[in-house]
Design a protein around this motif. Structure first.
Motif, PDB file in Angstrom:
ATOM      1  N   GLY A  44     -10.706 -32.357  10.503  1.00 36.15           N
ATOM      2  CA  GLY A  44     -10.761 -33.469  11.455  1.00 36.15           C
ATOM      3  C   GLY A  44     -10.193 -33.067  12.805  1.00 36.15           C
ATOM      4  N   SER A  45     -10.518 -33.883  13.815  1.00 34.54           N
ATOM      5  CA  SER A  45     -10.044 -33.589  15.179  1.00 34.54           C
ATOM      6  C   SER A  45      -8.523 -33.471  15.234  1.00 34.54           C
ATOM      7  CB  SER A  45     -10.471 -34.685  16.145  1.00 34.54           C
ATOM      8  OG  SER A  45     -11.848 -34.886  16.066  1.00 34.54           O
ATOM      9  N   SER A  46      -7.839 -34.367  14.514  1.00 33.05           N
ATOM     10  CA  SER A  46      -6.372 -34.362  14.605  1.00 33.05           C
ATOM     11  C   SER A  46      -5.774 -33.060  14.074  1.00 33.05           C
ATOM     12  CB  SER A  46      -5.797 -35.555  13.844  1.00 33.05           C
ATOM     13  OG  SER A  46      -6.198 -35.500  12.506  1.00 33.05           O
ATOM     14  N   VAL A 104     -17.080 -28.662   7.388  1.00 31.13           N
ATOM     15  CA  VAL A 104     -17.565 -29.790   8.196  1.00 31.13           C
ATOM     16  C   VAL A 104     -16.506 -29.996   9.265  1.00 31.13           C
ATOM     17  CG1 VAL A 104     -18.114 -32.256   8.224  1.00 31.13           C
ATOM     18  CG2 VAL A 104     -18.801 -30.843   6.272  1.00 31.13           C
ATOM     19  N   SER A 105     -16.886 -29.762  10.504  1.00 25.07           N
ATOM     20  CA  SER A 105     -15.875 -29.781  11.562  1.00 25.07           C
ATOM     21  C   SER A 105     -16.177 -30.795  12.644  1.00 25.07           C
ATOM     22  CB  SER A 105     -15.753 -28.399  12.204  1.00 25.07           C
ATOM     23  OG  SER A 105     -14.816 -28.447  13.259  1.00 25.07           O
ATOM     24  N   SER A 106     -15.177 -31.567  13.004  1.00 31.58           N
ATOM     25  CA  SER A 106     -15.237 -32.423  14.181  1.00 31.58           C
ATOM     26  C   SER A 106     -14.802 -31.578  15.364  1.00 31.58           C
ATOM     27  CB  SER A 106     -14.284 -33.595  14.016  1.00 31.58           C
ATOM     28  OG  SER A 106     -14.496 -34.225  12.783  1.00 31.58           O
ATOM     29  N   GLY A 107     -14.604 -32.235  16.472  1.00 34.94           N
ATOM     30  CA  GLY A 107     -14.033 -31.540  17.622  1.00 34.94           C
ATOM     31  C   GLY A 107     -15.002 -31.296  18.758  1.00 34.94           C
ATOM     32  N   ALA A 108     -16.279 -31.717  18.582  1.00 38.47           N
ATOM     33  CA  ALA A 108     -17.239 -31.484  19.666  1.00 38.47           C
ATOM     34  C   ALA A 108     -16.845 -32.288  20.904  1.00 38.47           C
ATOM     35  CB  ALA A 108     -18.638 -31.865  19.206  1.00 38.47           C
ATOM     36  N   GLN A 109     -16.518 -33.554  20.676  1.00 43.36           N
ATOM     37  CA  GLN A 109     -16.170 -34.387  21.841  1.00 43.36           C
ATOM     38  C   GLN A 109     -14.874 -33.916  22.484  1.00 43.36           C
ATOM     39  OE1 GLN A 109     -16.512 -38.661  21.272  1.00 43.36           O
ATOM     40  NE2 GLN A 109     -18.074 -38.281  19.732  1.00 43.36           N
ATOM     41  N   THR A 110     -13.944 -33.531  21.640  1.00 45.28           N
ATOM     42  CA  THR A 110     -12.668 -33.023  22.166  1.00 45.28           C
ATOM     43  C   THR A 110     -12.923 -31.788  23.029  1.00 45.28           C
ATOM     44  OG1 THR A 110     -11.638 -33.792  20.145  1.00 45.28           O
ATOM     45  CG2 THR A 110     -10.371 -32.244  21.465  1.00 45.28           C
ATOM     46  N   ASP A 143     -19.043 -40.906  10.958  1.00 48.99           N
ATOM     47  CA  ASP A 143     -17.759 -40.212  10.878  1.00 48.99           C
ATOM     48  C   ASP A 143     -17.923 -38.999   9.976  1.00 48.99           C
ATOM     49  OD1 ASP A 143     -16.537 -40.781   8.009  1.00 48.99           O
ATOM     50  OD2 ASP A 143     -17.580 -42.570   8.684  1.00 48.99           O
ATOM     51  N   ASN A 144     -17.111 -38.011  10.252  1.00 51.52           N
ATOM     52  CA  ASN A 144     -17.265 -36.753   9.521  1.00 51.52           C
ATOM     53  C   ASN A 144     -16.655 -36.794   8.122  1.00 51.52           C
ATOM     54  OD1 ASN A 144     -18.730 -35.658  11.528  1.00 51.52           O
ATOM     55  ND2 ASN A 144     -17.268 -34.058  12.096  1.00 51.52           N
ATOM     56  N   ASP A 145     -15.861 -37.823   7.811  1.00 49.57           N
ATOM     57  CA  ASP A 145     -15.365 -37.953   6.441  1.00 49.57           C
ATOM     58  C   ASP A 145     -16.547 -38.208   5.506  1.00 49.57           C
ATOM     59  OD1 ASP A 145     -12.705 -37.639   7.166  1.00 49.57           O
ATOM     60  OD2 ASP A 145     -12.499 -39.753   7.663  1.00 49.57           O
ATOM     61  N   MET A 193      -7.473 -40.453  16.591  1.00 46.02           N
ATOM     62  CA  MET A 193      -8.091 -39.284  17.203  1.00 46.02           C
ATOM     63  C   MET A 193      -9.564 -39.166  16.794  1.00 46.02           C
ATOM     64  SD  MET A 193      -7.146 -37.094  19.281  1.00 46.02           S
ATOM     65  CE  MET A 193      -7.757 -35.518  19.744  1.00 46.02           C
ATOM     66  N   GLY A 194      -9.823 -38.912  15.550  1.00 44.22           N
ATOM     67  CA  GLY A 194     -11.203 -38.833  15.054  1.00 44.22           C
ATOM     68  C   GLY A 194     -11.718 -40.246  14.841  1.00 44.22           C
ATOM     69  N   THR A 195     -12.921 -40.351  14.311  1.00 50.46           N
ATOM     70  CA  THR A 195     -13.463 -41.666  14.038  1.00 50.46           C
ATOM     71  C   THR A 195     -12.819 -42.219  12.779  1.00 50.46           C
ATOM     72  OG1 THR A 195     -15.492 -40.534  14.579  1.00 50.46           O
ATOM     73  CG2 THR A 195     -15.652 -42.878  14.086  1.00 50.46           C
ATOM     74  N   GLY A 196     -12.485 -41.314  11.882  1.00 52.08           N
ATOM     75  CA  GLY A 196     -12.100 -41.759  10.553  1.00 52.08           C
ATOM     76  C   GLY A 196     -10.616 -41.973  10.384  1.00 52.08           C
TER      77      GLY A 196
HETATM   78  N1  GLU Z   1     -18.797 -35.601  15.389  1.00 47.74           N
HETATM   79  C1  GLU Z   1     -17.614 -35.921  16.123  1.00 47.74           C
HETATM   80  C2  GLU Z   1     -17.159 -34.746  16.981  1.00 47.74           C
HETATM   81  O1  GLU Z   1     -17.380 -33.618  16.637  1.00 47.74           O
HETATM   82  C3  GLU Z   1     -16.455 -36.285  15.231  1.00 47.74           C
HETATM   83  C4  GLU Z   1     -16.665 -37.398  14.266  1.00 47.74           C
HETATM   84  C5  GLU Z   1     -15.407 -37.586  13.385  1.00 47.74           C
HETATM   85  O2  GLU Z   1     -14.371 -37.015  13.677  1.00 47.74           O
HETATM   86  O3  GLU Z   1     -15.486 -38.325  12.398  1.00 47.74           O
HETATM   87  O4  GLU Z   1     -16.552 -34.909  17.994  1.00 47.74           O
END
Ligand code: GLU
Length: 365
Positions: free
Chosen positions: A9-11, A45-51, A145-147, A206-209
């Motif tokens: 997750g982003s966090s 499975v990785s978030s962080g694109a928006q960050t 959400d990525n969860d 931070m993330g959606t989830g």
């Molecule tokens: N897909 C989003 C991203 O990479 C994150 C979605 C999430 O954290 O649940 O920024």
């Protein structure tokens, strides 16, 4: 236990800051590479694109509109991937980018395509790094959400374990930020509605989830026969330690025996209609091994064709099964509550006694 989906997750990737933390990412990549070296098959499975996008554009004030977020993802996804590529290069591990939406998992052919690609990558010891295809995903077609996405991916690749690394040590009996007496729940054998109530509101922004989406994801995994561990990504070597069996985080058991791929697809597919059944039919279905006959159906919701995926709910609205319908909604409305022997007479034809045949149905525990 061989195939593991790891959700970052982003966090975790930012260490709670506004920027991707290279050192943290390196630690995680190192653990993933080490596990691969030991023969484990890993899908990330990785978030962080928006960050990453925000970071690239020097934190612009864009508001929260959907196109602005999509722009951030479009800018950030390539940077996120480059970062992963550079870090995995150190360990001579090749990575691949996979971007998915809900639709890719709902359409049977797209689902099979995604599955085949993921499997081929895994066979070639390439680590797929999955994210939602944010830039094209509108509300109707996004997982959101990525969860949940990680649980779908775990089901698609038939994983043995889903690990969700987050900024909290696991699921607590209460919000640990507000209640110092909150205790970590180490084992969950069944994800009940009370658990969802407990998790309400907990989690970082931070993330959606938050924790709710983690529980939803764990429930999908559990129903697919996959164990889930939710643990803190900031603990030293967390990933390796938990794969080695150390009791860190919250462990959620699989509630179902691993079903075949077709049935797992039924779990992840979005339902197109709903059948409310009577107590008797609900009971029989829950025992497993039975088909749903028209006589047990009370209410039909939605307009759908023969072959649609339907949800079965109890009289009090609890979802107990997903199945492929042998009849379209128009026919079903005529058959509702009738005996199977009357089908041909009522419709002038019959696709069989069952509305949902047991071979095309998965019971949700
Ligand atoms: N897909 C989003 C991203 O990479 C994150 C979605 C999430 O954290 O649940 O920024």
């Amino acid at each position: 236990m061989k195939r593991i989906v790891v959700k970052l997750g982003s966090s975790v990737l930012t260490r709670g800051t506004l920027r991707l933390n290279r050192q943290r990412m390196l630690e995680l990549v190192q653990q993933i590479a080490a596990l691969q070296e030991r023969g484990y098959e890993i899908v990330v499975v990785s978030s962080g694109a928006q960050t990453a996008g925000r970071e690239q554009l020097d934190f612009p004030d864009l508001g929260k509109s959907v196109p602005a977020k999509q722009m951030l993802s479009a800018v950030g996804q390539s940077h996120l991937m480059r970062l992963y590529k550079d870090l995995f290069d150190i360990f001579e591990v090749v990575v691949a980018q996979i971007l998915l939406t809900r639709d890719d998992l709902s359409h049977r052919t797209r689902y099979l395509n995604a599955r085949d690609t993921l499997r081929t990558l895994i066979e070639h010891r390439i680590i797929p790094i999955v994210n939602e295809n944010d830039t094209i995903a509108t509300d109707e077609i996004r997982v959101g959400d990525n969860d949940n996405l990680s649980a779908f991916v775990a089901s698609v690749v038939d994983a043995d374990l889903l690990v969700m690394l987050t900024d909290q040590p696991g699921i607590f009996t209460d919000d640990p930020r507000k209640n110092p007496g909150a205790a970590l729940i180490q084992n969950i054998s069944e994800i009940s509605e009370e658990l969802f109530d407990l998790a309400g509101g907990a989690g970082s922004d931070m993330g959606t989830g938050g924790m709710i989406t983690k529980l939803q994801a764990a429930r999908i995994a559990s129903r697919s026969g996959i164990k889930t561990i939710i643990a803190s990504g900031s603990e030293d070597e967390a990933l390796i330690r938990l794969v080695d069996g150390e009791e860190i985080g919250t462990h959620i058991e699989a509630s179902a025996i691993r079903s075949d791929s077709r049935k797992r697809w039924l779990l992840t597919d979005r339902t197109q209609g709903l059948l409310k059944v009577d107590e008797g039919a609900a009971k029989v279905l829950m025992q497993g091994g039975a088909s749903l006959l028209p006589v047990g159906i009370r209410v039909i919701e939605g307009e759908f064709e023969r072959g649609a995926t339907l949800a079965v709910v109890t009289p009090d609205g609890r979802e107990i099964a997903h199945g492929l319908s042998n009849y379209g909604s128009e026919d079903l409305r005529k058959l509702c509550g009738k005996k199977s022997g009357e089908i041909a007479e009522i419709l002038g034809y019959s696709f069989g006694d069952a509305v949902l045949h047991r071979n095309n149905m998965v019971v949700l525990k």
